[in-house]
Design an enzyme around this catalytic site. Structure first.
Site, PDB file in Angstrom:
ATOM      1  N   ASP A  98       0.785  -1.184   0.238  1.00 31.43           N
ATOM      2  CA  ASP A  98      -0.157   0.190  -0.035  1.00 31.43           C
ATOM      3  C   ASP A  98       1.056   1.214  -0.111  1.00 31.43           C
ATOM      4  O   ASP A  98       0.740   2.475   0.364  1.00 31.43           O
ATOM      5  CB  ASP A  98      -1.200  -0.189   0.862  1.00 31.43           C
ATOM      6  CG  ASP A  98      -1.931  -1.279   1.270  1.00 31.43           C
ATOM      7  OD1 ASP A  98      -2.022  -1.337  -0.140  1.00 31.43           O
ATOM      8  OD2 ASP A  98      -2.724  -1.203   1.682  1.00 31.43           O
ATOM      9  N   HIS A 140      29.446   4.298  -4.514  1.00 28.41           N
ATOM     10  CA  HIS A 140      28.251   4.503  -5.035  1.00 28.41           C
ATOM     11  C   HIS A 140      27.459   4.183  -3.719  1.00 28.41           C
ATOM     12  O   HIS A 140      26.712   3.911  -3.007  1.00 28.41           O
ATOM     13  CB  HIS A 140      27.879   3.933  -5.533  1.00 28.41           C
ATOM     14  CG  HIS A 140      27.870   4.509  -7.300  1.00 28.41           C
ATOM     15  ND1 HIS A 140      27.675   4.082  -8.740  1.00 28.41           N
ATOM     16  CD2 HIS A 140      28.511   5.844  -7.860  1.00 28.41           C
ATOM     17  CE1 HIS A 140      27.858   4.248  -8.981  1.00 28.41           C
ATOM     18  NE2 HIS A 140      28.148   5.996  -9.246  1.00 28.41           N
ATOM     19  N   ASP A 169      28.332  14.417  -2.041  1.00 31.21           N
ATOM     20  CA  ASP A 169      28.031  13.947  -3.338  1.00 31.21           C
ATOM     21  C   ASP A 169      26.295  14.161  -3.344  1.00 31.21           C
ATOM     22  O   ASP A 169      25.190  12.882  -3.711  1.00 31.21           O
ATOM     23  CB  ASP A 169      28.058  12.955  -3.900  1.00 31.21           C
ATOM     24  CG  ASP A 169      28.315  12.720  -6.062  1.00 31.21           C
ATOM     25  OD1 ASP A 169      26.977  13.226  -6.502  1.00 31.21           O
ATOM     26  OD2 ASP A 169      28.472  11.448  -6.066  1.00 31.21           O
ATOM     27  N   ASP A 175      24.733  17.743 -10.163  1.00 32.13           N
ATOM     28  CA  ASP A 175      25.488  17.438  -9.452  1.00 32.13           C
ATOM     29  C   ASP A 175      26.716  18.097  -9.336  1.00 32.13           C
ATOM     30  O   ASP A 175      27.104  17.518  -9.536  1.00 32.13           O
ATOM     31  CB  ASP A 175      25.747  16.394 -10.876  1.00 32.13           C
ATOM     32  CG  ASP A 175      26.368  14.813 -10.426  1.00 32.13           C
ATOM     33  OD1 ASP A 175      25.941  14.568  -8.951  1.00 32.13           O
ATOM     34  OD2 ASP A 175      26.459  13.681 -10.684  1.00 32.13           O
ATOM     35  N   HIS A 223      37.306   5.679 -12.135  1.00 29.52           N
ATOM     36  CA  HIS A 223      36.234   6.269 -12.554  1.00 29.52           C
ATOM     37  C   HIS A 223      36.620   7.312 -13.735  1.00 29.52           C
ATOM     38  O   HIS A 223      37.462   7.905 -13.498  1.00 29.52           O
ATOM     39  CB  HIS A 223      35.043   6.305 -11.572  1.00 29.52           C
ATOM     40  CG  HIS A 223      35.284   7.639 -11.072  1.00 29.52           C
ATOM     41  ND1 HIS A 223      35.261   9.120 -11.768  1.00 29.52           N
ATOM     42  CD2 HIS A 223      35.398   7.793  -9.380  1.00 29.52           C
ATOM     43  CE1 HIS A 223      35.420  10.278 -10.235  1.00 29.52           C
ATOM     44  NE2 HIS A 223      35.653   9.164  -9.481  1.00 29.52           N
ATOM     45  N   HIS A 227      29.968  13.408 -17.647  1.00 30.46           N
ATOM     46  CA  HIS A 227      28.829  12.498 -17.645  1.00 30.46           C
ATOM     47  C   HIS A 227      27.730  13.953 -18.374  1.00 30.46           C
ATOM     48  O   HIS A 227      28.296  14.902 -17.142  1.00 30.46           O
ATOM     49  CB  HIS A 227      28.059  11.755 -16.868  1.00 30.46           C
ATOM     50  CG  HIS A 227      27.836  12.305 -15.440  1.00 30.46           C
ATOM     51  ND1 HIS A 227      26.764  12.650 -15.323  1.00 30.46           N
ATOM     52  CD2 HIS A 227      28.605  11.968 -14.505  1.00 30.46           C
ATOM     53  CE1 HIS A 227      26.335  13.313 -13.556  1.00 30.46           C
ATOM     54  NE2 HIS A 227      27.866  12.614 -13.614  1.00 30.46           N
ATOM     55  N   HIS A 244      22.669  11.702 -15.006  1.00 27.69           N
ATOM     56  CA  HIS A 244      22.948  10.466 -15.342  1.00 27.69           C
ATOM     57  C   HIS A 244      22.368  11.556 -17.532  1.00 27.69           C
ATOM     58  O   HIS A 244      21.565  10.023 -17.515  1.00 27.69           O
ATOM     59  CB  HIS A 244      23.558   9.798 -15.544  1.00 27.69           C
ATOM     60  CG  HIS A 244      24.845   9.372 -14.780  1.00 27.69           C
ATOM     61  ND1 HIS A 244      25.231   7.922 -14.599  1.00 27.69           N
ATOM     62  CD2 HIS A 244      25.453   9.993 -13.830  1.00 27.69           C
ATOM     63  CE1 HIS A 244      25.445   7.971 -13.091  1.00 27.69           C
ATOM     64  NE2 HIS A 244      25.929   9.357 -12.808  1.00 27.69           N
ATOM     65  N   GLU A 275      34.137  15.693 -12.556  1.00 29.70           N
ATOM     66  CA  GLU A 275      34.694  14.543 -11.903  1.00 29.70           C
ATOM     67  C   GLU A 275      35.535  14.083 -11.116  1.00 29.70           C
ATOM     68  O   GLU A 275      35.562  13.119 -10.811  1.00 29.70           O
ATOM     69  CB  GLU A 275      33.267  14.311 -11.265  1.00 29.70           C
ATOM     70  CG  GLU A 275      32.981  13.501 -12.199  1.00 29.70           C
ATOM     71  CD  GLU A 275      31.432  12.384 -11.124  1.00 29.70           C
ATOM     72  OE1 GLU A 275      31.230  12.227 -10.584  1.00 29.70           O
ATOM     73  OE2 GLU A 275      30.417  12.859 -12.070  1.00 29.70           O
ATOM     74  N   TYR A 288      40.954   7.760  -4.613  1.00 33.90           N
ATOM     75  CA  TYR A 288      41.064   6.955  -3.520  1.00 33.90           C
ATOM     76  C   TYR A 288      41.288   5.920  -3.209  1.00 33.90           C
ATOM     77  O   TYR A 288      42.224   5.476  -4.179  1.00 33.90           O
ATOM     78  CB  TYR A 288      38.992   6.208  -3.873  1.00 33.90           C
ATOM     79  CG  TYR A 288      38.027   6.890  -4.577  1.00 33.90           C
ATOM     80  CD1 TYR A 288      37.158   7.810  -4.081  1.00 33.90           C
ATOM     81  CD2 TYR A 288      38.864   7.470  -5.771  1.00 33.90           C
ATOM     82  CE1 TYR A 288      36.081   8.527  -4.782  1.00 33.90           C
ATOM     83  CE2 TYR A 288      37.450   8.261  -6.764  1.00 33.90           C
ATOM     84  CZ  TYR A 288      36.770   8.729  -5.926  1.00 33.90           C
ATOM     85  OH  TYR A 288      35.997   9.682  -6.730  1.00 33.90           O
ATOM     86  N   ARG A 292      36.091  13.573  -4.158  1.00 33.19           N
ATOM     87  CA  ARG A 292      36.625  13.461  -5.242  1.00 33.19           C
ATOM     88  C   ARG A 292      35.486  15.281  -4.999  1.00 33.19           C
ATOM     89  O   ARG A 292      35.348  15.724  -4.057  1.00 33.19           O
ATOM     90  CB  ARG A 292      35.094  12.827  -5.573  1.00 33.19           C
ATOM     91  CG  ARG A 292      34.409  13.488  -6.902  1.00 33.19           C
ATOM     92  CD  ARG A 292      33.845  12.097  -7.459  1.00 33.19           C
ATOM     93  NE  ARG A 292      32.696  11.850  -7.124  1.00 33.19           N
ATOM     94  CZ  ARG A 292      32.214  10.756  -6.279  1.00 33.19           C
ATOM     95  NH1 ARG A 292      33.335   9.733  -5.867  1.00 33.19           N
ATOM     96  NH2 ARG A 292      31.133  10.930  -5.867  1.00 33.19           N
ATOM     97  N   GLU A 352      33.422  17.499  -7.566  1.00 34.41           N
ATOM     98  CA  GLU A 352      32.525  17.390  -8.554  1.00 34.41           C
ATOM     99  C   GLU A 352      31.936  18.849  -8.909  1.00 34.41           C
ATOM    100  O   GLU A 352      30.977  19.520  -8.333  1.00 34.41           O
ATOM    101  CB  GLU A 352      31.509  16.437  -9.188  1.00 34.41           C
ATOM    102  CG  GLU A 352      30.561  16.181  -9.745  1.00 34.41           C
ATOM    103  CD  GLU A 352      30.347  15.115  -9.937  1.00 34.41           C
ATOM    104  OE1 GLU A 352      29.478  15.068  -8.523  1.00 34.41           O
ATOM    105  OE2 GLU A 352      29.195  14.364 -10.800  1.00 34.41           O
TER     106      GLU A 352
HETATM  107  N1  GLY Z   1      26.065  11.341  -8.774  1.00 37.10           N
HETATM  108  C1  GLY Z   1      26.172  10.429  -9.019  1.00 37.10           C
HETATM  109  C2  GLY Z   1      27.521  10.989 -10.152  1.00 37.10           C
HETATM  110  O1  GLY Z   1      27.987  11.721  -9.628  1.00 37.10           O
HETATM  111  O2  GLY Z   1      27.847  10.509 -10.820  1.00 37.10           O
HETATM  112 MN    MN Z   2      28.107  13.280  -8.649  1.00 38.19          MN
HETATM  113 MN    MN Z   3      28.212  13.077 -11.830  1.00 37.80          MN
END
Ligand code: GLY
Ligand code: MN
Ligand code: MN
Length: 451
Positions: free
Chosen positions: A37, A241, A258, A269, A348, A352, A359, A382, A386, A403, A405
């Site tokens: 529900d 993540h 983030d 972002d 990474h 993006h 994304h 970004e 790490y 990071r 970004e």
């Molecule tokens: N927050 C996800 C990324 O930075 O791609």
């Molecule tokens: Mn991000």
């Molecule tokens: Mn991002």
């Protein structure tokens, strides 16, 4: 804020690409059950939202270029007193005609009877295949229904074209209206990041910092976050993540946040990393300066005529050089880059596309080559480092995740950082943290009220 002209222009552009022998059919997202529900908060499908601006569930957009009774048809829920008392307001057919520049609207419950008729004698269907399984099957059912009428002179469409490609190309280039929305999302999110830095969060749980972020976003006009916030203290920042956000923030650690608000469907972002106690240690400082340097080098490569991978290449080069300088990698920089020796530290990519989806849609390569950057595109930059539990480096360097970004738009003269208001130099962050105790006070006050 709903700008009708903007949405009319988008539909017109798409219909021009489609041509008169075509029909486009696009359902919005389905509602998702969280548990018995209880539903997850509804968020429309981004393609659907881009073309309609309509936020209700159970709706299907149909575009029929050249149709006499109207080119823009919307199937949506009928008005229903009982349902609206229980679950909320509905526009109904009259409402969408009045407020959404819809030409013709039918109840969603009548779609099986009406949609096949709209497809009659069209040769091509533009459709986002493979996203909504259930809907794919229904569409095939409608086509088969038409095929059975062939002896009555009715032709069923024989060609199915992916709607994604023309639509995603349009979405990749942001209009002035979209840039305004994205700037608003960015400004609100920058404010929220700043609020977190004006705190001394030692002893708080990560999710309490998340709560402060959401609080500031909502207070300033973002109804939702663009994605679940990542708040990672210490080594949690090395989980890219990480969203559990359920550990205490410890004095001496960094915390990586983030997080970005969503405004009128548009995402921001942003990642900022700062010391829990307000002061960077020597190792934290050295790695932070390096990430910041890599980000500056990457942002410099964002300009029209540069290519998609250029910012990433600049970040990789700066990070590899820096890791050698700090003694964390050994060897010749060009060989280390070729061997991807930086990957245990930086695994990474550097960004993006950004837009209605965090994304966002749009190709990154064209004909096998990295795509050229063009005016109107918006991307994130970004880079990060790490160290995790890397046994190849001395202990004092381990368990650090950083990071930084930002959201960057390509302009005629180069770029504009939409998120520049969120502080990111060590001096700015330390000064802000030394001056502010906003969060600590706020938390204490709340605790007192509770007792
Ligand atoms: N927050 C996800 C990324 O930075 O791609
Ligand atoms: Mn991000
Ligand atoms: Mn991002």
């Amino acid at each position: 804020m709903h700008d009708l002209k903007e949405f009319i222009r988008r539909r017109k552009n798409l219909m021009q690409v489609m041509g008169r022998e075509s029909i486009a059919i696009l359902p919005t997202a389905g509602e998702q059950v969280r548990n018995r529900d209880v539903l997850y908060p509804f968020r429309p499908d981004s393609n659907f939202l881009y073309l309609t601006g309509f936020w209700e569930p159970e709706a299907v957009l149909v575009l029929i270029p050249g149709r006499q009774h109207g080119e823009y048809v919307l199937f949506c829920r009928e008005k229903n007193k009982t349902q609206e008392i229980w679950h909320g307001r509905r526009h109904g057919q009259e409402g969408v005609l009045e407020h959404y520049a819809v030409d013709d609207s039918f109840p969603i419950d009548d779609i099986d009877e009406i949609l096949p008729g709209l497809m009659e004698n069209k040769t091509r269907v533009f459709y986002t295949m493979g996203i909504h399984n259930n809907f794919d099957q229904r569409l095939m059912g409608w086509v088969n229904q038409l095929k059975q009428k062939v002896r009555m002179g009715v032709n069923a469409p024989g060609e199915f074209v992916a709607l994604d490609h023309p639509l995603h190309e349009m979405r990749l280039f942001k209009s002035a209206y979209e840039i305004r929305m994205m700037k608003k999302a960015a400004a609100i999110s920058c404010k929220a990041h700043k609020r977190l830095m004006q705190s001394t969060p030692a002893g708080l749980y990560e999710y309490q910092l998340e709560a402060e972020f959401i609080h500031e976003c909502m207070h300033n006009g973002c109804r939702d976050s663009a994605y679940p916030s990542i708040v990672g203290g210490g080594e949690n920042a090395c989980i890219l993540h990480y969203t559990e956000n359920n550990m205490p923030l410890n004095d001496g650690d960094l915390v990586l946040v983030d997080a970005g608000g969503e405004y009128q469907g548009y995402a921001s972002d942003i990642t900022r990393t700062f010391p829990v106690n307000g002061k960077f240690s020597a190792e934290q400082k050295a790695l932070y300066e390096l990430v910041l340097e890599a980000q500056a080098a990457a942002i410099e490569m964002v300009y029209p005529g540069s290519h998609w991978n250029a910012p990433h290449e600049a970040a990789v080069k700066t990070i590899t050089k820096g890791l050698v300088r700090l003694g964390l990698l050994k060897g010749r920089v060009d060989k280390l880059i070729k061997d991807a020796a930086y990957k245990p530290f930086y695994m990474h990519r550097t960004g993006h596309w950004l837009g209605l989806d965090v994304h966002d849609v749009g190709d990154y390569k064209v004909d096998g080559e990295w795509r050229m950057l063009e005016v109107g595109m918006v991307l994130t930059v970004e880079p990060g480092i790490y160290t995790g539990d890397n046994r190849k480096i001395p202990k004092k360097w381990r368990k650090i995740g950083i990071r930084i970004e930002d959201d960057v738009r390509v302009t005629r003269t180069g770029n504009e950082v939409l998120t520049a208001k969120a502080p990111k130099t060590i001096d700015e962050i330390e000064a802000l943290m030394a001056a502010g105790v906003v969060l600590k006070k706020a938390v204490k006050k709340k605790a007192v009220v509770k007792k």
